[in-house]
Structure formats: C-alpha cells, structure tokens
Design an enzyme around this catalytic site. Structure first.
Site, mmCIF file in Angstrom:
data_model
loop_
_atom_site.group_PDB
_atom_site.id
_atom_site.type_symbol
_atom_site.label_atom_id
_atom_site.label_comp_id
_atom_site.label_asym_id
_atom_site.label_seq_id
_atom_site.Cartn_x
_atom_site.Cartn_y
_atom_site.Cartn_z
ATOM 1 N N ARG A 126 1.637 -0.881 -10.392
ATOM 2 C CA ARG A 126 1.699 -0.724 -8.854
ATOM 3 C C ARG A 126 1.292 -2.098 -8.481
ATOM 4 O O ARG A 126 0.533 -2.192 -7.322
ATOM 5 C CB ARG A 126 0.589 0.103 -8.210
ATOM 6 C CG ARG A 126 0.875 1.602 -8.044
ATOM 7 C CD ARG A 126 2.366 2.110 -7.647
ATOM 8 N NE ARG A 126 3.398 1.885 -8.741
ATOM 9 C CZ ARG A 126 3.491 2.984 -9.642
ATOM 10 N NH1 ARG A 126 2.847 3.970 -9.926
ATOM 11 N NH2 ARG A 126 4.477 2.696 -10.701
ATOM 12 N N SER B 216 0.661 7.738 -1.645
ATOM 13 C CA SER B 216 -0.870 7.682 -2.343
ATOM 14 C C SER B 216 -1.721 6.551 -1.566
ATOM 15 O O SER B 216 -1.175 5.393 -1.619
ATOM 16 C CB SER B 216 -0.925 7.107 -3.766
ATOM 17 O OG SER B 216 0.158 8.234 -4.339
ATOM 18 N N GLU C 284 -3.792 1.177 -2.729
ATOM 19 C CA GLU C 284 -2.488 1.027 -2.944
ATOM 20 C C GLU C 284 -1.547 0.554 -1.692
ATOM 21 O O GLU C 284 -0.583 -0.423 -1.680
ATOM 22 C CB GLU C 284 -1.881 2.141 -3.363
ATOM 23 C CG GLU C 284 -0.389 1.950 -4.121
ATOM 24 C CD GLU C 284 0.378 3.223 -4.442
ATOM 25 O OE1 GLU C 284 -0.166 4.088 -5.597
ATOM 26 O OE2 GLU C 284 1.571 3.527 -4.231
HETATM 27 C C1 LIG Z 1 5.709 10.365 1.152
HETATM 28 C C2 LIG Z 1 5.552 8.749 0.371
HETATM 29 C C3 LIG Z 1 5.523 9.030 -1.063
HETATM 30 C C4 LIG Z 1 5.557 7.699 -1.616
HETATM 31 N N1 LIG Z 1 5.489 7.744 -3.081
HETATM 32 C C5 LIG Z 1 5.671 6.713 -4.018
HETATM 33 C C6 LIG Z 1 5.890 6.869 -5.243
HETATM 34 O O1 LIG Z 1 6.051 7.801 -5.752
HETATM 35 N N2 LIG Z 1 5.810 5.498 -6.008
HETATM 36 C C7 LIG Z 1 5.538 4.415 -5.481
HETATM 37 O O2 LIG Z 1 5.550 3.586 -6.251
HETATM 38 N N3 LIG Z 1 5.455 4.431 -4.191
HETATM 39 C C8 LIG Z 1 5.382 5.334 -3.365
HETATM 40 N N4 LIG Z 1 5.182 5.303 -1.914
HETATM 41 C C9 LIG Z 1 4.900 4.112 -1.256
HETATM 42 C C10 LIG Z 1 6.299 3.545 -0.668
HETATM 43 O O3 LIG Z 1 7.349 4.350 -0.683
HETATM 44 C C11 LIG Z 1 6.853 2.134 -1.677
HETATM 45 O O4 LIG Z 1 5.654 1.460 -2.009
HETATM 46 C C12 LIG Z 1 7.865 1.608 -1.098
HETATM 47 O O5 LIG Z 1 8.350 0.510 -2.012
HETATM 48 C C13 LIG Z 1 7.635 0.792 0.055
HETATM 49 O O6 LIG Z 1 8.625 0.400 0.836
HETATM 50 P P1 LIG Z 1 9.109 -0.012 2.482
HETATM 51 O O7 LIG Z 1 10.333 -0.691 2.572
HETATM 52 O O8 LIG Z 1 8.675 1.171 3.051
HETATM 53 O O9 LIG Z 1 7.892 -1.109 2.269
HETATM 54 P P2 LIG Z 1 7.024 -1.743 3.738
HETATM 55 O O10 LIG Z 1 5.882 -0.650 3.713
HETATM 56 O O11 LIG Z 1 7.541 -2.111 4.752
HETATM 57 O O12 LIG Z 1 6.301 -2.817 2.659
HETATM 58 C C14 LIG Z 1 5.336 -2.671 1.970
HETATM 59 C C15 LIG Z 1 4.831 -4.114 1.449
HETATM 60 O O13 LIG Z 1 5.937 -4.881 1.104
HETATM 61 C C16 LIG Z 1 6.273 -6.257 1.864
HETATM 62 N N5 LIG Z 1 7.600 -6.253 1.921
HETATM 63 C C17 LIG Z 1 8.386 -5.247 2.267
HETATM 64 N N6 LIG Z 1 9.732 -5.709 2.245
HETATM 65 C C18 LIG Z 1 9.858 -6.937 1.555
HETATM 66 C C19 LIG Z 1 10.824 -7.866 1.435
HETATM 67 N N7 LIG Z 1 12.117 -7.833 1.223
HETATM 68 N N8 LIG Z 1 10.394 -9.122 0.572
HETATM 69 C C20 LIG Z 1 8.833 -9.448 0.681
HETATM 70 N N9 LIG Z 1 8.002 -8.458 1.057
HETATM 71 C C21 LIG Z 1 8.289 -7.033 1.526
HETATM 72 C C22 LIG Z 1 5.430 -5.648 3.039
HETATM 73 O O14 LIG Z 1 5.013 -6.987 3.703
HETATM 74 C C23 LIG Z 1 4.550 -4.972 2.547
HETATM 75 O O15 LIG Z 1 3.452 -5.584 2.358
HETATM 76 C C24 LIG Z 1 5.286 6.517 -1.300
HETATM 77 C C25 LIG Z 1 5.010 6.394 0.173
HETATM 78 C C26 LIG Z 1 5.412 7.600 1.054
HETATM 79 C C27 LIG Z 1 5.275 7.572 2.481
#
Ligand SMILES: Cc1cc2nc3c(=O)[nH]c(=O)nc-3n(C[C@H](O)[C@H](O)[C@H](O)COP(=O)(O)OP(=O)(O)OC[C@H]3O[C@@H](n4cnc5c(N)ncnc54)[C@H](O)[C@@H]3O)c2cc1C
Length: 338
Positions: A164, A238, A334
């Site tokens: 992670r 998480s 996380e």
């Molecule tokens: C119900 C639920 C279940 C989940 N299950 C999992 C799981 O099983 N495994 C897991 O690993 N995660 C899980 N997650 C967490 C999440 O889905 C992941 O971390 C996902 O990759 C976040 O994507 P996002 O586009 O929403 O990122 P955001 O929330 O928009 O951003 C997350 C971080 O990444 C940065 N960021 C985003 N895009 C970019 C980019 N293009 N360039 C540079 N920085 C960037 C942001 O600034 C921030 O710091 C879960 C979340 C939820 C709500």
C-alpha cells in the site's frame, strides 16, 4: 481549460465531506495539464491531484489548486501470443479497465475487480486485494513534476512499490501528477486463488477450474457482501493499513490471543488484520455522532450523516490510540489526510 474559484469538493470525495478548494480545474489531456501548470496564477499555488476521491479525507478547506485528472483512453500497444502491453489514461475508472481486460481474457488484474477510483491513483498506494497488487502487472508510467512541468517516465523499480505504498506516497507525495500507466497482462496466465475467502467462495460455488471471469465475478460478489457502497454510505475503504510484525512478536501475541488474525506478508513478516485489532478493542460498529465503523467491517470508518472531515479524523485517532494501548501497535493510515 477552465479554472474555477472557491469550488465545493463534496461530490468528489467518497466520504462525502464538504470542503472547498481555492482553485479547481479538470484536465482531459497532457496538453491541458501543461497549459494549467504554466499558468501564472497556478504556478504559485500548492497543488493536489484528485481522481475518484476514494482514498482521501479532507479535514479542512484546501488553500490551493485541485486538479481533477480525467485523461482517458485505453490503447493496446503490443500484443503477442503470450502477453499484451496496454497504455491507460490516468482518468480511466479502474474497474472499467478491469472489465476491458476480463472481457478479452487478459490476465493479471481480475483479483482487483471493483476497487473504486481511477487508474492514475492505482500506483500511488500500489492497490491490492485478494492476493494480488498493481505491481504484479505494472510496466511503467508517465507524468509531470508540478515544480517545473518536466515530463518523466518511471519504470517499475523507480516506483519503489511496497505494501500500500510507492515513491508517490512518500518522497514525491503531492509533487508529481501521473498522466498514464502501462500494464503488461498475460494471455497465458496463472490465476491466483490463494486468498482464503476467494478460495472458499469458489469451492462453495463448485468452480474447480475458474476462468478470469469467474475470479472477477467472485471478487465482485465478495466485495459487495462485505464493504459498504460509498454511493450509499460515505467511506474510503480501509482507513488503516494492516500492520506488519515479526514472527516472534506474533507468537507472543498468540499466547494471549490465540484467535488473532494474521497472514504472511510479501516482506517475510506477518501481517496482522487491523480490522481484527480494532474489533477486539470493541470498536466494530461503534458510533460517535455521525462517525462510526461499519458494523460489518471494523476497518472501514463511515460518515453516517453530515460528519466533518475533522470529526472523522478525531474518531480515527481514538481508534488508533485504543489499539496502541491494548496491543502496543501503532496503526498507519492508508487514507490520504489533508
Ligand atoms: C469501498 C472502498 C473499497 C476500497 N478497496 C480497496 C482495496 O481493496 N484495495 C486498495 O488498494 N484500495 C482500496 N480502496 C481505496 C481506493 O479505492 C484506492 O486507493 C484507489 O486507488 C483510489 O483512487 P482514486 O482515484 O479515488 O484516488 P483519490 O482518492 O482521488 O486520490 C488518492 C491519492 O492519490 C493521489 N492521486 C490521485 N490521482 C493521481 C494522479 N493521477 N497523479 C498523482 N497523484 C494522484 C491523490 O492526490 C491522493 O493523495 C477502497 C476504497 C473504497 C471507498
């Protein structure tokens, strides 16, 4: 490229937190990004990238520029009988990419079905689930430094992936924007069904030789039964990572808590279930005002109404303190806290 002032982020984060940003811009191409980063007004501002907002907690308004990355496109770059190299825009929804690959029998990311968010965020914390992580199929990525707008390609080893985490959650946090990634997927794949829940599900369903589709469907169904849907109940999955301890510590803990939930980690240590630790502290399903842990999953902190980001953080810190007091283990967040 449109720069909007004083913009609400409430609909752009899965906790559903009301927070405003001084400036907001959505980009659909690298050209638009370069234009934005070169803009005099934007150059001086602190910047963050937003994908789907599913791993972020806003505890206050953001005094800077939020860039919503919506660069989309999936391109097959190379294909032979064994493998396929795909380039994907950072704004593509992660699960759309999974479906694209499952439909074509490209193996490698089926265990990561239904992880919310965008492709560009996937390398940030090396997303993982059900025995697989992004690093297993990752090839390279492209992006730009905020500071000087320089374009850079990162190979897999440059990204310093770990559990992670990656260089983008560490040294390069909020300094670099990912615009596209490349994955190498397998056509002669070996499916990973080692994860206990997945294995049990397949056995129960009588699936002896699962296909990529079977794995993807199974993961989707398990996830739907376990995790609250953020469109109905605000959460970011998480909240904490599963802590890693050495086996000596695990054995000591086992003598006091024989039911402790643990599994081997990639680094040769034991990973403890953070959800289990929280549950034993009595915090599963516990609520304080509009904040609480999910009744089904102690590791998921939810916004049951109109909680402020600061209230969610306060709740998380109380959980963290109780786990530290009881087990002597410091949980690590996380979720990205701003
Ligand atoms: C119900 C639920 C279940 C989940 N299950 C999992 C799981 O099983 N495994 C897991 O690993 N995660 C899980 N997650 C967490 C999440 O889905 C992941 O971390 C996902 O990759 C976040 O994507 P996002 O586009 O929403 O990122 P955001 O929330 O928009 O951003 C997350 C971080 O990444 C940065 N960021 C985003 N895009 C970019 C980019 N293009 N360039 C540079 N920085 C960037 C942001 O600034 C921030 O710091 C879960 C979340 C939820 C709500």
């Amino acid at each position: 490229m449109k720069l909007i002032e004083n913009y609400s982020l409430k609909n752009l984060n899965t906790f559903g937190i009301e927070a405003r940003t001084k400036y907001f811009a959505e980009i659909f191409s690298e050209e638009e990004l370069v234009e934005l980063l070169s803009d005099d007004k934007c150059r001086r501002e602190r910047k963050i990238v937003l994908g789907g907002g599913s791993n972020i907690l806003f505890t206050k308004n953001f005094n800077g520029l939020v860039i919503k990355n919506s660069i989309s496109a999936i391109n097959i770059l190379k294909e032979n009988e064994d493998s396929v190299l795909i380039e994907i825009g950072a704004g593509v929804i992660w699960n759309d990419l999974v479906n694209f690959c499952v439909e074509r029998n490209f193996g490698g990311i089926e265990n990561l079905t239904l992880i919310p968010g965008t492709v560009g965020a996937a390398p940030i914390q090396n997303i993982g689930a059900y025995g697989k992580e992004l690093a297993d199929t990752f090839y390279s990525l492209n992006g730009f430094y905020f500071e000087n707008c320089e374009k850079k390609t990162f190979s897999k080893s440059d990204c310093k992936f770990s559990y992670r985490s990656s260089i983008f959650k560490d040294n390069l946090k909020d300094k670099f924007i990912i615009t596209s990634i490349k994955l190498k997927l397998n056509k002669k794949y070996k499916l990973n069904t080692s994860y206990k829940t997945l294995n049990e599900y397949l056995e129960k369903a009588g699936i002896k030789k699962p296909s990529i589709r079977n794995i993807s469907d199974a993961v989707a169904e398990i996830r739907r039964s376990k995790l609250p849907d953020p469109s109905k109940l605000g959460n970011a999955g998480s909240f904490f990572k599963n802590p890693e301890v050495n086996y000596e510590t695990l054995e000591k803990m086992k003598s006091e808590y024989p039911d402790i939930k643990s599994f081997p980690s990639e680094s040769g240590k034991a990973k403890l279930s953070a959800g289990w630790l929280i549950e034993i502290c009595g915090w599963k399903g516990k609520r304080v005002g509009d904040v609480g842990t999910s009744p089904d999953h102690a590791l998921v902190i939810c916004n049951f109404g109109n909680a402020a980001g600061s209230e969610i953080l306060e709740f998380a810190m109380r959980v963290k303190e109780e786990v530290a007091n009881k087990f002597g283990i410091t949980l690590q967040e996380e979720v990205n806290i701003l």
